[in-house]
Design an enzyme around this catalytic site. Sequence first.
Site, mmCIF file in Angstrom:
data_model
loop_
_atom_site.group_PDB
_atom_site.id
_atom_site.type_symbol
_atom_site.label_atom_id
_atom_site.label_comp_id
_atom_site.label_asym_id
_atom_site.label_seq_id
_atom_site.Cartn_x
_atom_site.Cartn_y
_atom_site.Cartn_z
ATOM 1 N N CYS A 172 0.861 -1.173 0.000
ATOM 2 C CA CYS A 172 0.000 0.000 0.000
ATOM 3 C C CYS A 172 0.898 1.224 0.000
ATOM 4 C CB CYS A 172 -0.828 0.027 1.272
ATOM 5 S SG CYS A 172 -1.629 -1.536 1.615
ATOM 6 N N ARG A 214 1.162 1.888 -5.914
ATOM 7 C CA ARG A 214 1.420 0.875 -4.888
ATOM 8 C C ARG A 214 0.155 0.101 -4.504
ATOM 9 N NH1 ARG A 214 6.150 1.674 -2.292
ATOM 10 N NH2 ARG A 214 5.370 0.497 -0.537
ATOM 11 N N TRP A 271 -3.839 -1.815 -1.220
ATOM 12 C CA TRP A 271 -3.854 -2.967 -2.127
ATOM 13 C C TRP A 271 -4.147 -4.155 -1.221
ATOM 14 C CZ3 TRP A 271 -0.665 -7.391 -3.007
ATOM 15 C CH2 TRP A 271 -0.848 -7.991 -4.255
ATOM 16 N N ASN A 276 1.508 -0.140 6.031
ATOM 17 C CA ASN A 276 1.881 -0.832 4.796
ATOM 18 C C ASN A 276 2.715 -2.043 5.194
ATOM 19 O OD1 ASN A 276 4.502 -0.157 2.384
ATOM 20 N ND2 ASN A 276 2.884 -1.651 2.264
ATOM 21 N N GLY A 277 2.289 -3.228 4.752
ATOM 22 C CA GLY A 277 3.027 -4.437 5.106
ATOM 23 C C GLY A 277 2.038 -5.524 5.487
ATOM 24 N N GLU A 333 10.318 -10.448 -21.805
ATOM 25 C CA GLU A 333 9.917 -9.145 -21.276
ATOM 26 C C GLU A 333 8.789 -8.534 -22.123
ATOM 27 O OE1 GLU A 333 9.990 -7.381 -18.790
ATOM 28 O OE2 GLU A 333 9.753 -5.294 -19.400
ATOM 29 N N LYS A 368 5.075 -7.544 -20.723
ATOM 30 C CA LYS A 368 4.444 -6.223 -20.886
ATOM 31 C C LYS A 368 3.027 -6.382 -21.416
ATOM 32 C CE LYS A 368 6.388 -3.994 -19.018
ATOM 33 N NZ LYS A 368 7.540 -4.488 -18.349
ATOM 34 N N GLU A 423 0.690 -7.802 -18.750
ATOM 35 C CA GLU A 423 0.464 -6.865 -17.654
ATOM 36 C C GLU A 423 -0.582 -5.810 -17.985
ATOM 37 O OE1 GLU A 423 4.415 -5.944 -15.076
ATOM 38 O OE2 GLU A 423 4.594 -5.495 -17.202
ATOM 39 N N HIS A 437 8.650 -27.990 -29.734
ATOM 40 C CA HIS A 437 8.525 -29.032 -28.704
ATOM 41 C C HIS A 437 7.257 -28.821 -27.872
ATOM 42 C CE1 HIS A 437 12.418 -30.552 -29.779
ATOM 43 N NE2 HIS A 437 12.892 -29.310 -29.714
ATOM 44 N N LYS A 470 3.043 -1.594 -8.284
ATOM 45 C CA LYS A 470 4.393 -1.240 -8.743
ATOM 46 C C LYS A 470 5.451 -1.878 -7.863
ATOM 47 C CE LYS A 470 7.313 1.245 -11.125
ATOM 48 N NZ LYS A 470 7.563 0.595 -12.435
HETATM 49 C C1 G6P Z 1 6.256 -5.685 -9.648
HETATM 50 C C2 G6P Z 1 6.141 -4.682 -10.775
HETATM 51 C C3 G6P Z 1 7.097 -5.042 -11.896
HETATM 52 C C4 G6P Z 1 8.523 -5.148 -11.367
HETATM 53 C C5 G6P Z 1 8.612 -6.130 -10.198
HETATM 54 C C6 G6P Z 1 9.952 -6.039 -9.499
HETATM 55 O O1 G6P Z 1 5.756 -6.903 -10.065
HETATM 56 O O2 G6P Z 1 4.803 -4.632 -11.256
HETATM 57 O O3 G6P Z 1 7.045 -4.042 -12.892
HETATM 58 O O4 G6P Z 1 9.364 -5.560 -12.383
HETATM 59 O O5 G6P Z 1 7.621 -5.815 -9.218
HETATM 60 O O6 G6P Z 1 10.074 -4.778 -8.910
HETATM 61 P P1 G6P Z 1 11.438 -4.113 -8.494
HETATM 62 O O7 G6P Z 1 11.058 -2.792 -7.892
HETATM 63 O O8 G6P Z 1 12.076 -5.038 -7.502
HETATM 64 O O9 G6P Z 1 12.258 -3.964 -9.721
#
Ligand code: G6P
Length: 612
Positions: free
Chosen positions: A2, A27, A74, A100-101, A487, A491, A494, A510, A607
Amino acid sequence: MCGIVGYIGDKKAAPILIKGLEKLEYRGYDSAGIAVIENNEIVTLKDKGRVKNLLKIDGMESLNSGIGIAHTRWATHGKPSAINSHPHSDKDKCFAVVHNGIIENYKELKEKLKNEGYTFISETDTEVIPNLINYYYLKEKKEDSKALLRAIRNACMDLMGSFAIEVISKEKPNEMIVIRKDSPLIIGKGENENYIASDIPAILPYTRNIYFLDNYEFAYIYKDRVDFYNKNLEPIKKETKEIKWDSSDAEKDGFPHFMLKEIYEQPRAVRETIGTTLDNDKIEIEGLELEREYLKTINKIYIVACGTAMYAGLTARKTIEHLCNIPVEVEVASEFRYNNPLIDEKTLAIYISQSGETADTIAALKLAKSKGAKTIAVANVIGSSITREADYSVYTHAGPEIAVASTKAYTSQITMLTIMAMHFAEILGTSSKNEIEELKKCLLSMPEKIEETLKVAERIKEFAKKIYNEKDVFFLGRGIDYPVCLEGSLKLKEITYIHSEGYASGELKHGPIALIDNGITVVSVITDKDLVEKSLSNVQEVITRGAKILLITNQNIEKKGFEELIKIPETNKFLSPILAIIPLQLLSYNIAVEKKLDVDKPRNLAKSVTVE
Ligand code: G6P
């Protein structure tokens, strides 16, 4: 996971808190709330939904208080609802808390408090905190100036798990106490006012002088001063650090979304990450002073991270192995932690994290450290938790990344990891001077090449319009292009919610080729000139089965047979991922826009994942 914000000063707290929360919505954004002290009473306004909904709550406009705490949630324990939203209070409405936590032992604490006559109204783990504070405060002598601090300390000592907590109390209407353990919290020092937040962008418009709290450090905050205490409540001294980020760095600057702004910021992010590292004869990385004698003893490198950062690690593995001749293993942090990894003092462990707050990555770092490995953190946020745990910390200088989907942090991570690989190779003498020189030259031209690559935006937008209704998309690449495909596929998942898979081209037959059907979209990335023929024959295999191909390449390949061919600039093989990912970022972005989705805040994602 959060976001929390706090304010104490002469201004009205509520608008500052709400503005701060908006900056932290990356967050979490399923509910939000604030609590202030008006006429010696705690007033709490909260509801489920986005932060902007707070403005519609009756009574919000008339809040005049100059002290308050706020939270954007969250959900982890208890569904998003008004009752489960923060701030939470104790049964006597004497304290308000945002958290938060995760409190891992909350059930046990709840039972203990229930036996003492405490009642609970929410399903959250957080609600035990204000009640525990109440429990300990009742045991204190109110006239003792440290009574509240001691009650909060005692409550925190009972908590297991992670927490960043802000507490206000009607007993002390002009004071606030905050503490953290394994969740981020910073304090911004102003003139006759202080700001508190989970992350820098929330307070950047007001101050750049930041106190970073370490685990179990308590801050007793007044409007004109902050007193710090350790676990034993002994006073400690802390200095502010100056943050150089521009406050416009955390705004959209005319772009419709943060993600697009951040995609376009990549030339600058990469340039600033290169910084002065290549200026001298020998590569120099601030914060990384490893001796040749030590590096020579290393027989394995681990790269550990989550999500996009881990994919940057997969690219770096190829570069490090090639330049340094040291085997590299890459693992997601959540697996690494529980795999009993083979680590000793001959292992070097590198942890990549944009936020520097990802719980699994931090725990994985602590594990390697405890087994005798030296640890390096590659982070984007100065002073973040991971940098305080690692033996060495190096920074990407991407600036604040706000969109949940990572873009500029990823290309900056590859940049920094390549520089690190070159640095090690230079020290160890495992690579020729010519090769290092050629890489240096290519790195220095990266910002211009990224600019050039960004020119494909319009064509990608047109392609996105053709495929935004697809149900499945495949990404195929070999060698250095394979992690880019992983990657690119991440994207797409996501932010567009389209099912997608990234595959090593040669592995396709395979199994996954069974899924290739008439009209399916396949994105192929081909940048390694030595693998062009092999990669093209894999592409041919899917074309034969009816696939439409978007080809991203820096080679001279004829367009015939492909739905679209996007040419990107040539560069050193190990740097091509920095360019190849750009059309893929733009593809996902444009599909999400076409589908009218919330690009910057995709569903279910956050994030910064500060819980396990
Ligand atoms: C979350 C984010 C990703 C990010 C990952 C690792 O899943 O949505 O975009 O790559 O965390 O985050 P960090 O801050 O450790 O790079």
